[in-house]
Scaffold this motif. Structure first.
Motif: not given
Length: 233
Positions: A116-142
């Motif tokens: 897979s190709r993930f949206d972001f690889l974040l390198s935090p200042r005080r933690a290990r590298d973190t893969f971040v996958e973004v999902k867009s939400v447009t559907l709302v039910v109740n």
């Protein structure tokens, strides 16, 4: 960037084309980047906002659909611009605004891991590298944001690979970007994609961080940050 153009929805002959009527009565063929079903949004005569194609662009459509005025109360503007969630997420990640992800020392986009190709690889200042996958939400039910609005094999694969990565000692997060304000929480749309719902539950159990944020869109296309909302599994 040119101002958005007002129009009304006429038809959607396929996933990537919308026919819209401009205020002067002209019927125009528009590109639709969002491949979701959007059945609760794209109703006859609903208000749209279109972005004119760049001057000189070699494309068969003169406009792209970027906003729809939701037909159900409270009738918010909803973004259909598939590039917007990642732009918003990138800004939040750079500012260290997502709980649990820490401050940003470096941020890379479109990083391949496994199959897979993930949206972001974040390198935090005080933690290990973190893969971040973004999902867009447009559907709302109740009042609940639901994802996905159509079965997503790719989304399930992302969750499984993030789960495996965390089980092997890595860090990963899924960030749901809700592009409308009328949402109090986010959860998987298990009725539409039960496999995604199961994969999301397994991801949380394994330690994948699940986060969600919401925005209010204006008719001019401005995105106003409203803060985080919980993800229910």
């Amino acid at each position: 960037m040119p101002a958005l153009v007002a129009a009304r929805f006429v038809a959607r002959p396929n996933r990537f084309i919308v026919m819209a009527r401009l205020s002067d009565g002209r019927l125009v063929r528009c590109h639709m980047a969002d491949p979701g079903r959007l059945r609760e949004l794209l109703l006859p005569d609903v208000d749209l906002r279109l972005r004119p194609a760049p001057v000189g662009a070699k494309r068969s459509t003169a406009y792209s659909v970027v906003l729809v005025h939701a037909p159900m109360a409270p009738r918010p503007w909803v973004s259909l611009d598939t590039t917007l969630p990642n732009r918003l997420a990138g800004d939040l990640l750079r500012r260290g605004a997502i709980r649990g992800l820490g401050g940003c020392a470096a941020l890379r986009r479109e990083v391949t891991h496994g199959r897979s190709r993930f949206d972001f690889l974040l390198s935090p200042r005080r933690a290990r590298d973190t893969f971040v996958e973004v999902k867009s939400v447009t559907l709302v039910v109740n009042g609940v944001g639901r994802f996905p609005d159509a079965p997503t094999t790719r989304g399930c694969r992302h969750l499984r690979e993030l789960t495996d990565h965390v089980r092997a000692g890595g860090r990963a997060a899924v960030l749901f970007v809700v592009q409308r304000p009328d949402v109090g929480s986010v959860r998987a749309h298990g009725e539409t994609d039960p496999e995604f719902a199961r994969a999301l539950a397994m991801a949380r159990q394994a330690g994948v961080m699940l986060r969600a944020v919401r925005y209010r869109l204006t008719a001019a296309g401005q995105a106003l940050y409203l803060g985080p909302v919980p993800v229910r599994v």
